[in-house]
Design a protein around this motif. Structure first.
Motif, PDB file in Angstrom:
ATOM      1  N   ILE A   1       0.825  -1.171   0.060  1.00  0.00           N
ATOM      2  CA  ILE A   1       0.191  -0.104   0.031  1.00  0.00           C
ATOM      3  C   ILE A   1       0.804   1.301  -0.200  1.00  0.00           C
ATOM      4  N   GLN A   2       0.660   2.159  -0.803  1.00  0.00           N
ATOM      5  CA  GLN A   2       1.356   3.577  -0.930  1.00  0.00           C
ATOM      6  C   GLN A   2       0.140   4.680  -0.236  1.00  0.00           C
ATOM      7  N   ILE A   3       0.662   5.467   0.721  1.00  0.00           N
ATOM      8  CA  ILE A   3      -0.183   6.409   1.155  1.00  0.00           C
ATOM      9  C   ILE A   3       0.153   7.842   0.509  1.00  0.00           C
TER      10      ILE A   3
ATOM     11  N   THR B   1      -4.340  11.341   5.493  1.00  0.00           N
ATOM     12  CA  THR B   1      -4.641  10.540   4.136  1.00  0.00           C
ATOM     13  C   THR B   1      -4.518   8.986   4.327  1.00  0.00           C
ATOM     14  N   CYS B   2      -4.004   8.803   5.541  1.00  0.00           N
ATOM     15  CA  CYS B   2      -3.959   7.131   5.717  1.00  0.00           C
ATOM     16  C   CYS B   2      -5.154   6.767   5.829  1.00  0.00           C
ATOM     17  N   GLN B   3      -6.307   7.513   6.261  1.00  0.00           N
ATOM     18  CA  GLN B   3      -7.570   7.094   6.695  1.00  0.00           C
ATOM     19  C   GLN B   3      -8.534   6.926   5.502  1.00  0.00           C
TER      20      GLN B   3
ATOM     21  N   GLY C   1      -6.063   6.835  -2.388  1.00  0.00           N
ATOM     22  CA  GLY C   1      -4.366   6.884  -2.069  1.00  0.00           C
ATOM     23  C   GLY C   1      -4.265   6.785  -0.603  1.00  0.00           C
ATOM     24  N   GLY C   2      -5.176   6.091   0.089  1.00  0.00           N
ATOM     25  CA  GLY C   2      -5.145   5.928   1.662  1.00  0.00           C
ATOM     26  C   GLY C   2      -4.720   4.485   1.900  1.00  0.00           C
ATOM     27  N   GLY C   3      -4.674   4.350   3.279  1.00  0.00           N
ATOM     28  CA  GLY C   3      -4.431   3.019   4.083  1.00  0.00           C
ATOM     29  C   GLY C   3      -5.497   2.370   4.656  1.00  0.00           C
ATOM     30  N   GLU C   4      -6.703   2.975   4.693  1.00  0.00           N
ATOM     31  CA  GLU C   4      -7.712   2.469   5.423  1.00  0.00           C
ATOM     32  C   GLU C   4      -7.628   2.137   6.853  1.00  0.00           C
ATOM     33  N   GLY C   5      -6.622   2.930   7.540  1.00  0.00           N
ATOM     34  CA  GLY C   5      -6.238   2.724   8.706  1.00  0.00           C
ATOM     35  C   GLY C   5      -6.169   3.764   9.724  1.00  0.00           C
TER      36      GLY C   5
END
Length: 351
Positions: free
Chosen positions: A110-112, A153-155, A161-165
């Protein structure tokens, strides 16, 4: 009567299939195995609790740990350490793989997004999960602003382009500002309260405390889905806790242990680890005459070898900042501009 019984059996089968699918999905989502899977075969719940108190919350963490470290835990004998390592290595593959397998695994990384398309293109997509990205530069070059933007953005969803976390933020300089997150959340049409709830913050007061916080971080990551771990800055406390050349060896040893723990968390949980670093003026004598930028990141070779990707920031005109790939195993040495605005990091807008 028979048809009713058959219908009930079919309903039970459907429920079992759904439960099995849910369990498989959970296993796919989690890249780690709970340490509770080691219980049995001479390993008690009390033994596992001792490991958890030292920050070992997954089977991977045990498998990656040396026997010396395990026997250093109070109540863990050499025989018990051997048993723990043997059981952990049955569940975690630690041998050779083909380059094809590695290539397939890397395609799933995954790329944030940083918030800037130019910045993302420099990084070939964004901040990479499962590795350490170091960002260094002088004051006012945007290190902390990048960290704040990444917390939001990680959310985002994977498609955005997020990490869903969630994000973990360890602050050593007191520069974390939640109101900045609210402004960035508004830009992405996210609920501000939810964004703040998904960021876990801790202030580190000394280098020992900084390392202890990673033990808590490991426990938190084993319970919830985290996409990002930030340490801003990783080296500030070491500069004050260890003074002079007489303590240099102790400082580097402690820093190496801290960075190794960060890498272990990246390997275990697949989180993107972002650390910021300060710079110091290089005093190499005549060499500085031929070096247009004589500043270098602190931490020496320990920091250089621990970071997967190293990014150098410098100031431009106005809101412009320039990011340069300082060191990377896969990215070419190049640079791109970006801007710092009220709603976070973005592409530079010429006035």
């Amino acid at each position: 009567m028979a048809s009713r019984q058959r219908q009930e059996e079919e309903e039970v089968d459907v429920e079992n299939e759904q439960q099995q699918e849910e369990e498989e999905e959970e296993e796919e989502e989690e890249s780690y195995l709970s340490i509770n899977k080691l219980e049995g075969n001479g390993i008690s719940a009390a033994d596992l609790k001792k490991l958890q108190e030292q920050g070992l919350n997954t089977v991977q963490a045990v498998a990656f740990t040396t026997k010396k470290t395990l026997t250093g835990i109070k109540g863990i004998s050499e025989q018990k350490a051997d048993k723990l390592l043997a059981e952990a290595k049955k569940l975690v593959f630690m041998g050779f793989r083909t380059a094809t397998d590695i290539n397939k695994a890397r395609s799933e990384i995954i790329q944030i997004t940083t918030g800037s398309k130019e910045f993302d293109s420099l990084l070939d997509g964004g901040i990479e999960s499962g590795s350490i990205t170091e960002i260094f530069g002088e004051f006012r070059t945007g290190k902390t602003q990048i960290c704040h933007t990444l917390c939001v953005t990680c959310q985002l969803g994977y498609s955005q382009g997020g990490g869903e976390g969630r994000a973990l933020y360890i602050d050593t300089e007191g520069t974390f500002r939640p109101e900045r997150l609210l402004a960035i959340a508004e830009r992405y049409n996210l609920n501000g309260e939810h964004v703040l709830d998904n960021v876990s913050y801790a202030r580190a007061y000394n280098s020992d405390h900084q390392l202890e916080l990673l033990v808590q971080a490991s426990a938190m990551m084993s319970e919830s889905r985290y996409a990002l771990l930030i340490v801003d800055s990783a080296t500030a406390l070491y500069r004050t806790d260890y003074a002079g050349r007489g303590e240099l060896a102790d400082r580097q040893k402690h820093l190496a242990r801290f960075l190794r723990t960060l890498q272990r968390l990246a390997d275990e949980f697949g989180v993107a680890v972002v650390i910021t670093n300060q710079v110091v003026a290089s005093v190499d004598g005549a060499g500085g005459m031929f070096n247009p930028d004589p500043k270098k990141p602190i931490g020496g070779h320990i920091m250089a070898h621990s970071s997967t990707t190293r990014l150098s920031l410098r100031k431009g005109k106005g809101e412009m900042r320039i990011c340069k790939i300082y060191d990377s195993p896969s990215l070419p040495e190049s640079e791109k501009p970006f801007g710092i605005y009220s709603d976070g990091i973005s592409d530079y807008k010429e006035q």
